[in-house]
Design an enzyme around this catalytic site. Structure first.
Site, PDB file in Angstrom:
ATOM      1  N   HIS A  11       2.746   9.900   0.744  1.00 57.47           N
ATOM      2  CA  HIS A  11       1.498   9.447   0.130  1.00 57.47           C
ATOM      3  C   HIS A  11       0.551  10.637   0.055  1.00 57.47           C
ATOM      4  CE1 HIS A  11       0.531   9.536   4.304  1.00 57.47           C
ATOM      5  NE2 HIS A  11       1.290   8.522   4.574  1.00 57.47           N
ATOM      6  N   GLY A 180       1.605   9.819  14.668  1.00 53.61           N
ATOM      7  CA  GLY A 180       1.109   9.242  13.420  1.00 53.61           C
ATOM      8  C   GLY A 180       1.543   7.795  13.252  1.00 53.61           C
TER       9      GLY A 180
END
Ligand SMILES: [Fe+2]
Length: 559
Positions: A11, A180
């Site tokens: 992304h 993450g």
């Protein structure tokens, strides 16, 4: 040598252009398509390239696709095949699809550029691209480098060393050891989207990190060696939400009340992240030493952790780029190819975040006219805007080249008075529609930053709103709208040379009020930051912004 860098694997799709080692342009695709983050991270779309950002980069430099010597993509399918194990997915067929789509990148890029790419296309390992995006522009000599994100090909955290044009990997922490993913999972459990780490970060200041510290220690263990994630406690491989529910109670539904346990979970996550990242930095200190540190990867957007790195480790100067998340890998991939193929030395220091599109007065006036509005002209935009802010207005400030990275840094910003306790509520009600627990940030003149905030050792990255700095005693009460629950502020230090017009505006505000600070939040309402004059006018008209300055042209809500 002209190199186009592309990030599209997960992304934050983006493109960047490097010419002879100089970073000329960089932009996120979301600013053009108006789709936040460019696209979702899915196994079936790493071939969806940021077409508009690519064309912007070429047009900005006046290049045709045929002029490009290299195209660099910030992910390496070969490395992925070598290191990623398909059984890490809930269904191994996902990996087959992911690799199939990666194999289409060359064809899609050729089609967009209208030329065969062949060997012109280079694949750069994801964490090397992150590392390059921080190290090469830093201007540091030999330096330690830390990359922490969700995942690259298989690595989730990487320790590296930069020296001149070389970057060498020292150690990797591979899947499932991902900080993450921990944040993504927690964000979803707390009723936000996987991208809402900044909301979790804001919430953390309200909680007690001790309440869930024992539960967190079953998921992630921090030691001298770094950290290790327990895949079963975490709910891997299927990202099983039950694992989090067993530890922290039921998932919060979207829009449901935020309870103390949600705040405690966020606080414990922030605490364990601090501990894990500090452990990695200490390990870097032992393995690499040196005085300078570069940090990149999505986790480098965590301002609280960044501030701790600065305070609690031996590094005297820390550089984090304005786009440390995946968008920045477009820059890193291009710089990495430049250094491996052509450079004789490190590229020049380049720390400007103002790398996006800009618009001249003719384009601004055309957009105003197309909207059926009457433009006004000012001889002194900085003075007029500062006066309006001091009078309690919300001012949209649209100037020069758009910022690269998730923060508005004075070129696509909404500005307001930090002294008024009700500014936050006013901004949320009239424009931003954000949750009330989220803080707004201050932009402070470089000359006065130390008088108001514990900024610590100077770093170019203080210009990017990447550190949560404690506020100095006696100052907190004067600027309540930009101070978070824990007394910190996500400061942007504004240097005259870096952004003269914005510096001038804050100087005028200071001359009138005695406060060298304005509240600065991104110019948008629940959508990507505005890019063009048309976007700016659209947001201005559809929200409660009082005035919009674009260059020397301005509009007010009364006209
Ligand atoms: Fe990444």
């Amino acid at each position: 040598m002209k190199i186009l860098g592309i990030n599209a694997v997960y992304h934050e799709s983006s493109a960047a252009l490097v010419i002879d080692g100089n970073l000329v342009a960089a932009c996120e695709e979301e600013r053009f398509t108006r789709i936040k983050h460019g696209k979702e991270a899915r196994v079936d779309n790493p071939h969806q390239l940021p077409e508009q950002a690519i064309h912007f980069c070429l047009d900005y430099a006046g290049l045709r696709p045929g002029d490009l010597d290299r195209v660099a993509y910030s992910f390496d399918p070969q490395l992925r095949r070598a290191e990623f194990r398909p059984e890490w997915w809930p269904d191994p067929r996902w990996e087959v699809e992911f690799l199939r789509r990666l194999d289409q990148v060359a064809d899609v890029a050729s089609k967009i550029l209208g030329r065969k790419l062949g060997r012109v296309l280079k694949f750069v390992p994801h964490h090397l691209a992150h590392a390059a995006s921080a190290y090469y522009p830093s201007g540091f000599g030999p330096a330690a480098i830390l990359v922490v994100d969700g995942i690259g090909e298989a690595a989730c955290s990487t320790l590296l060393r930069g020296d001149g044009k070389q970057i060498q990997t020292i150690e990797t922490f591979s899947f499932p050891h991902s900080l993450g993913f921990l944040w993504e999972q927690a964000s979803v459990h707390l009723g936000f989207s996987a991208y809402d780490a900044s909301k979790v970060m804001g919430l953390a200041a309200y909680g007690d990190p001790e309440v869930f510290s024992r539960e967190f220690s079953t998921i992630i263990r921090v030691s001298e060696d770094g950290y290790a994630v327990d895949p079963v406690a975490f709910g891997f491989p299927s990202f099983e939400p039950k694992a989090f529910e067993n530890l922290f109670g039921p998932k919060r539904e979207l829009g449901a009340e935020i309870l103390p346990r949600h705040m405690h979970l966020a606080a414990a996550l922030q605490a364990v992240t601090n501990a894990a990242v500090i452990a990695l930095v200490r390990r870097l200190e032992r393995k690499v030493g040196l005085k300078h540190l570069c940090v990149a990867g999505g986790v480098a957007l965590n301002c609280v952790t960044n501030d701790l790195i600065q305070r609690e480790t031996g590094y005297t100067d820390i550089f984090i780029p304005s786009a440390p998340h995946d968008a920045g890998t477009a820059v890193g991939a291009a710089l990495s190819v430049h250094c491996s193929e052509r450079a004789t030395s490190q590229p020049p220091r380049d720390t400007t975040p103002y790398l996006g599109p800009q618009f001249g007065e003719r384009e601004i006036l055309a957009a105003v006219k197309a909207a059926g509005l009457t433009p006004k002209r000012t001889k002194d935009a900085a003075r007029d805007a500062a006066d309006m802010i001091a009078d309690g207005n919300i001012v949209a400030w649209f100037q020069g080249r758009m910022e690269f990275g998730p923060r508005a840094l004075g070129n696509r910003s909404l500005l307001a008075d930090p002294r008024r306790p009700d500014t936050r509520a006013l901004l949320n009600r009239r424009v931003k529609h954000r949750e009330d627990f989220r803080p707004f940030a201050p932009s402070v003149l470089e000359e006065h930053a130390d008088e108001w905030f514990e900024v610590g050792a100077p770093s170019a990255s203080h210009e990017y709103m990447l550190f949560a700095c404690p506020t100095k005693a006696g100052r907190r009460e004067r600027i309540p709208a930009v101070i978070h629950e824990d007394g910190t502020a996500r400061v942007q230090v504004v240097r005259k040379k870096a952004n003269p017009r914005f510096h001038d505006l804050i100087s005028r505000f200071n001359a009138r009020t005695g406060v060298p600070i304005v509240l600065n939040t991104s110019f948008n309402d629940s959508e990507p930051i505005v890019c063009t004059p048309a976007h700016a006018i659209h947001t201005f008209r559809n929200t409660g912004i009082d005035a919009l300055f674009m260059g020397d042209i301005y509009l007010t809500s009364l006209t």
